[in-house]
Design a protein around this motif. Structure first.
Motif, mmCIF file in Angstrom:
data_model
loop_
_atom_site.group_PDB
_atom_site.id
_atom_site.type_symbol
_atom_site.label_atom_id
_atom_site.label_comp_id
_atom_site.label_asym_id
_atom_site.label_seq_id
_atom_site.Cartn_x
_atom_site.Cartn_y
_atom_site.Cartn_z
ATOM 1 N N ASP A 29 0.968 -1.315 0.103
ATOM 2 C CA ASP A 29 0.009 -0.098 -0.087
ATOM 3 C C ASP A 29 0.908 1.207 0.152
ATOM 4 O O ASP A 29 2.081 1.031 0.434
ATOM 5 C CB ASP A 29 -0.773 -0.016 1.108
ATOM 6 N N PHE A 30 0.446 2.293 -0.399
ATOM 7 C CA PHE A 30 0.993 3.584 -0.568
ATOM 8 C C PHE A 30 0.362 4.855 -0.172
ATOM 9 O O PHE A 30 -0.981 4.844 -0.277
ATOM 10 C CB PHE A 30 1.695 3.697 -1.783
ATOM 11 N N ASN A 31 1.015 5.678 0.410
ATOM 12 C CA ASN A 31 0.521 6.978 0.664
ATOM 13 C C ASN A 31 1.257 8.029 0.072
ATOM 14 O O ASN A 31 2.562 8.100 0.079
ATOM 15 C CB ASN A 31 0.276 7.296 2.270
ATOM 16 N N ILE A 32 0.798 8.856 -0.852
ATOM 17 C CA ILE A 32 1.628 9.838 -1.370
ATOM 18 C C ILE A 32 1.520 11.277 -0.560
ATOM 19 O O ILE A 32 0.365 11.756 -0.326
ATOM 20 C CB ILE A 32 0.960 10.477 -2.986
ATOM 21 N N SER A 33 2.757 11.665 -0.050
ATOM 22 C CA SER A 33 2.858 12.672 0.725
ATOM 23 C C SER A 33 2.815 14.089 0.065
ATOM 24 O O SER A 33 2.289 14.981 0.621
ATOM 25 C CB SER A 33 4.053 12.656 1.705
ATOM 26 N N LYS A 34 3.800 13.971 -1.077
ATOM 27 C CA LYS A 34 3.644 15.178 -2.013
ATOM 28 C C LYS A 34 4.231 14.753 -3.289
ATOM 29 O O LYS A 34 5.081 13.763 -3.516
ATOM 30 C CB LYS A 34 4.982 16.161 -1.354
ATOM 31 N N ALA A 35 3.848 15.471 -4.081
ATOM 32 C CA ALA A 35 4.070 15.130 -5.563
ATOM 33 C C ALA A 35 4.298 16.438 -6.469
ATOM 34 O O ALA A 35 3.375 17.190 -6.337
ATOM 35 C CB ALA A 35 3.405 13.931 -6.011
ATOM 36 N N GLN A 36 5.290 16.486 -7.439
ATOM 37 C CA GLN A 36 5.173 17.746 -8.153
ATOM 38 C C GLN A 36 5.632 17.305 -9.513
ATOM 39 O O GLN A 36 6.971 16.262 -9.673
ATOM 40 C CB GLN A 36 5.902 18.713 -7.764
ATOM 41 N N ILE A 37 5.038 17.665 -10.762
ATOM 42 C CA ILE A 37 5.784 17.530 -12.181
ATOM 43 C C ILE A 37 6.023 18.700 -12.755
ATOM 44 O O ILE A 37 5.243 19.564 -12.706
ATOM 45 C CB ILE A 37 4.758 16.663 -13.005
ATOM 46 N N SER A 38 7.220 19.073 -13.249
ATOM 47 C CA SER A 38 7.639 20.259 -13.771
ATOM 48 C C SER A 38 7.135 20.475 -15.017
ATOM 49 O O SER A 38 6.664 19.658 -15.639
ATOM 50 C CB SER A 38 9.114 20.355 -13.571
ATOM 51 N N SER A 39 7.281 21.615 -15.586
ATOM 52 C CA SER A 39 6.886 21.842 -16.928
ATOM 53 C C SER A 39 7.790 20.736 -17.925
ATOM 54 O O SER A 39 7.251 20.582 -19.070
ATOM 55 C CB SER A 39 6.996 23.371 -17.333
ATOM 56 N N GLY A 40 8.970 20.422 -17.404
ATOM 57 C CA GLY A 40 9.692 19.689 -18.486
ATOM 58 C C GLY A 40 9.315 18.178 -18.343
ATOM 59 O O GLY A 40 9.838 17.330 -18.769
ATOM 60 N N ARG A 41 8.280 17.963 -17.580
ATOM 61 C CA ARG A 41 7.705 16.562 -17.075
ATOM 62 C C ARG A 41 8.537 15.805 -16.576
ATOM 63 O O ARG A 41 8.374 14.625 -16.348
ATOM 64 C CB ARG A 41 7.504 15.687 -18.542
ATOM 65 N N GLU A 42 9.512 16.372 -15.646
ATOM 66 C CA GLU A 42 10.338 15.609 -14.645
ATOM 67 C C GLU A 42 9.623 15.776 -13.412
ATOM 68 O O GLU A 42 8.749 16.810 -13.171
ATOM 69 C CB GLU A 42 11.927 16.309 -14.649
ATOM 70 N N GLY A 43 9.610 14.767 -12.616
ATOM 71 C CA GLY A 43 8.847 14.847 -11.321
ATOM 72 C C GLY A 43 9.462 14.206 -10.098
ATOM 73 O O GLY A 43 10.570 13.765 -10.247
ATOM 74 N N TYR A 44 8.993 14.556 -9.028
ATOM 75 C CA TYR A 44 9.313 14.040 -7.817
ATOM 76 C C TYR A 44 8.197 13.684 -6.961
ATOM 77 O O TYR A 44 7.187 14.250 -7.153
ATOM 78 C CB TYR A 44 10.543 14.852 -7.000
ATOM 79 N N MET A 45 8.509 12.792 -5.953
ATOM 80 C CA MET A 45 7.307 12.310 -5.083
ATOM 81 C C MET A 45 7.972 11.996 -3.835
ATOM 82 O O MET A 45 8.874 11.287 -3.810
ATOM 83 C CB MET A 45 6.811 11.179 -5.808
ATOM 84 N N ILE A 46 7.245 12.038 -2.572
ATOM 85 C CA ILE A 46 7.516 11.839 -1.295
ATOM 86 C C ILE A 46 6.326 10.565 -0.958
ATOM 87 O O ILE A 46 5.179 10.888 -1.114
ATOM 88 C CB ILE A 46 7.626 12.900 -0.360
ATOM 89 N N LEU A 47 7.045 9.449 -0.901
ATOM 90 C CA LEU A 47 5.916 8.347 -0.937
ATOM 91 C C LEU A 47 6.207 7.527 0.392
ATOM 92 O O LEU A 47 7.424 7.130 0.765
ATOM 93 C CB LEU A 47 6.186 7.521 -2.115
ATOM 94 N N GLU A 48 5.186 7.123 1.108
ATOM 95 C CA GLU A 48 5.122 6.245 2.011
ATOM 96 C C GLU A 48 4.725 4.789 1.481
ATOM 97 O O GLU A 48 3.723 4.590 1.195
ATOM 98 C CB GLU A 48 4.300 6.538 3.351
ATOM 99 N N LEU A 49 5.390 3.788 1.808
ATOM 100 C CA LEU A 49 5.131 2.409 1.270
ATOM 101 C C LEU A 49 5.054 1.761 2.704
ATOM 102 O O LEU A 49 5.565 1.577 3.529
ATOM 103 C CB LEU A 49 6.547 1.783 0.363
ATOM 104 N N LEU A 50 4.048 0.906 2.772
ATOM 105 C CA LEU A 50 3.524 0.048 3.647
ATOM 106 C C LEU A 50 3.498 -1.413 3.350
ATOM 107 O O LEU A 50 2.641 -1.771 2.571
ATOM 108 C CB LEU A 50 1.919 0.590 3.949
ATOM 109 N N GLY A 51 4.145 -1.890 4.089
ATOM 110 C CA GLY A 51 4.568 -3.247 3.966
ATOM 111 C C GLY A 51 5.777 -3.822 4.662
ATOM 112 O O GLY A 51 6.416 -3.093 5.360
ATOM 113 N N SER A 52 6.297 -5.139 4.281
ATOM 114 C CA SER A 52 7.438 -5.664 4.954
ATOM 115 C C SER A 52 8.454 -4.913 4.188
ATOM 116 O O SER A 52 8.539 -4.424 3.214
ATOM 117 C CB SER A 52 7.417 -7.223 4.897
ATOM 118 N N LYS A 53 9.644 -5.105 4.948
ATOM 119 C CA LYS A 53 10.966 -4.492 4.663
ATOM 120 C C LYS A 53 11.666 -5.285 3.340
ATOM 121 O O LYS A 53 11.937 -4.753 2.297
ATOM 122 C CB LYS A 53 12.177 -4.957 5.651
#
Length: 138
Positions: A29-53
């Motif tokens: 499962d995942f929760n997206i804390s923050k995400a952004q895509i620039s005008s150049g279509r590059e992006g970043y995301m802060i993601l919480e992943l829920l599961g085992s190591k």
């Protein structure tokens, strides 16, 4: 258990359903804390992943194989109330208002609002705010 990671997407895959594949391929499962895509279509995301190591480590390998830069983030933030001088500097930089001055002008911290961006750690003049890295790779 949740693990926070930072993803940096190259422009050629920023619109692909890669994060959804984490659920399908790795049963995460995942929760997206923050995400952004620039005008150049590059992006970043802060993601919480829920599961085992193990699941999270396999998912990180998958993401890296897709050309995504993956970095572990702190898993939680704590404030040492004995060290804190309640200057309020951290409240100005907190993007979710997890750190705020209460009605009596005391610094308060709502851990449920914290997205663990770690901006407050760098700003604190007395190092009263710490990160628990809780790395997946331990």
């Amino acid at each position: 258990m949740g693990y926070n990671i930072h993803l940096r997407f190259p422009e050629n895959i920023s619109t692909d359903p890669i994060v959804c594949n984490l659920t399908r391929k790795f049963d995460l499962d995942f929760n997206i804390s923050k995400a952004q895509i620039s005008s150049g279509r590059e992006g970043y995301m802060i993601l919480e992943l829920l599961g085992s190591k193990d699941q999270v480590n396999e998912a990180k390998k998958y993401l890296e194989g897709q050309g995504i830069q993956v970095s572990d983030l702190a898993q939680s933030i704590t404030r040492d109330e004995k060290l804190c001088i309640e200057c309020g500097a951290c409240t100005a930089i907190c993007p979710t208002s997890a750190l705020y001055m209460d009605s009596e002008r005391h610094l308060a911290f709502d851990v449920n609002k914290c997205v663990v961006c770690t901006r407050c750690i760098k700003l604190c003049p007395v190092n009263a705010i710490k990160a628990d890295l809780g790395s997946v790779n331990e």
